[in-house]
Design a protein around this motif. Structure first.
Motif: not given
Length: 451
Positions: A376-380, A382-386, A388-393, A417-419
């Motif tokens: 679930e963490a990975c899925g979320l 991935e959705k953030l990246l799709e 266009g959101e950049m997670p914090h460090s 995908e992050l790139m």
């Protein structure tokens, strides 16, 4: 022939300044006395000269000379206002008092507007006693003080810390001058009482207003309700709100927000929800601010699921949730460990074009990781990246080692995908990459030793 003023040699700068001022007065007097009456400047022209004169003493002399040299000349009332304002800006208040004393014995029309201006000028100059004296002296000039003048003085007094009691004395004394306080007079003192921690004074003034048949308006009720809520007396505030409704008044939105927030802080959730539901019936349509106030209050006290019910009611009543609504709900659900429910609203939030705060997203991903729900963490993530959101460090530092433990191939796909997403300065992706590189190097060394 007129004498010329010649500056003596070796005079000091101060003496020179005085000499220069006298010379200007001499020239002014000379120019005015040589003009025949038909050519004498009009009141409008004199007003403009006084208003634009940077030297307040010269403006004062110009005002005096025109009436002295031409007795039939009459200044415009606005000219006196300009002159007094000019003197006050330079803090020449004794000259103002002298001027008023002189005008008392003339036929110059002195109006209440002039005294209102003087009271406010004294207030700006932090001279409250002078403002009081001006109010009391109006009768000497044949001007009856108005309620507006009383309110101006009260505003000047309560603006200074520790002057509330003096303001009440002036308020009590006003009827002796034939001034009847109005609702604004009471509101000034009620607000001052609330802001200065004198809640008993504020309540007393409100009760007195009712006894004297002065009808309080919505603002008067709201000011006292805010003061009561700040002192945790939400029961009395709710009673005032009900009193307004019973008298046919429609409380404004801020009144409801004040009581809703206070009810939630006191954990009186049933009353808060009931009030929110009854608002429309009582004539005040709940808006996004009211709903968000209740949602925040419920979430803050650990009632996130009840907040979800309010969010659903909002949608049912035709009010669309905004960014604050979703962020508050997601954060509240995270705090209660309801991560699956939180993800639902996080995804709904992004589907409507809203951007989740990186702290809210990090809290949810960390929550999933803490209970072993890596998928679930990975899925979320991935959705953030799709989206266009950049997670914090810190989000990367939380999830990268766990991904490496499970499936290195999926990590590669996620980084690809992050790139494709723009990297923001606050992301500090370099920090996360350092963690990943360090981890992989450790794995590589361990593998070499084993072989």
């Amino acid at each position: 022939m007129h004498r010329r003023f010649v500056r003596p040699a070796g005079t000091s700068p101060l003496t020179a300044a005085v000499h220069h001022h006298l010379l200007r007065l001499h020239l002014l007097h000379q120019s005015l006395t040589t003009l025949p009456s038909p050519q004498f400047p009009s009141p409008t022209r004199i007003h403009k000269l006084i208003k634009t004169q940077p030297d307040p003493f010269l403006a004062h002399e110009l005002f005096t000379l025109t009436t002295h040299l031409h007795p039939n000349f009459t200044h415009k009332p606005s000219t006196l206002l300009s002159l007094i304002t000019n003197l006050a800006k330079s803090r020449h208040f004794p000259q103002i008092e002298t001027l008023l004393t002189h005008l008392k014995h003339t036929r110059f029309p002195i109006t209440g507007t002039l005294f209102s201006r003087i009271i406010r000028l004294y207030g700006d100059a932090h001279l409250p006693e002078k403002a009081i004296k001006t109010l009391y002296s109006m009768i000497e000039y044949g001007v009856k003080p108005r309620t507006r003048d009383l309110n101006d003085v009260l505003s000047v007094l309560v603006a200074r810390r520790g002057w509330l009691r003096r303001a009440i004395e002036v308020f009590r004394d006003s009827r002796r001058f034939g001034v009847c306080p109005d609702v604004n007079s009471y509101k000034i003192l009620i607000m001052a009482g609330c802001e200065n921690g004198e809640l008993s004074v504020a309540c007393k003034m409100f009760d007195e207003m009712l006894k004297r048949d002065v009808t309080p308006d919505v603002e008067a009720y709201r000011v006292l309700m805010q003061g009561l809520c700040r002192r945790s007396q939400v029961g009395k505030a709710t009673g005032l709100l009900e009193d307004m409704v019973n008298k046919g008044m429609v409380p404004d939105g801020l009144s409801y927000c004040t009581v809703l927030n206070s009810l939630c802080r006191k954990k009186r959730f049933k009353e808060a929800y009931k009030m929110l539901c009854r608002m429309k019936v009582k004539g005040c349509e709940p808006n996004i601010v009211h709903y968000n106030t209740a949602i925040l209050g419920f979430c803050r006290e650990g009632r996130a699921l009840h907040a979800v019910k309010i969010l659903d009611d909002m949608v049912s009543n035709g009010c669309s949730p905004n960014l604050v609504s979703y962020r508050t709900i997601v954060g509240g659900l995270n705090d209660r460990g309801l991560y699956d429910e939180s993800r639902k609203y996080m995804e709904e939030m992004m589907s409507k074009g809203f951007s989740p705060h990186f702290a809210v997203a990090h809290s949810l991903i960390r929550g999933f990781c803490s209970v072993g729900k890596l998928e679930e963490a990975c899925g979320l993530l991935e959705k953030l990246l799709e989206h266009g959101e950049m997670p914090h460090s810190e989000t990367w530092m939380e999830i990268v080692p766990r991904i490496c433990e499970v499936e290195i191939e999926r990590l590669g796909g996620m980084i690809d995908e992050l790139m494709n997403v723009g990297i923001e300065p606050h992301t500090r992706l370099v920090d996360a990459s350092a963690v990943l590189v360090e981890y992989l190097m450790k794995k590589s060394r361990a593998k070499s030793r084993n072989s």
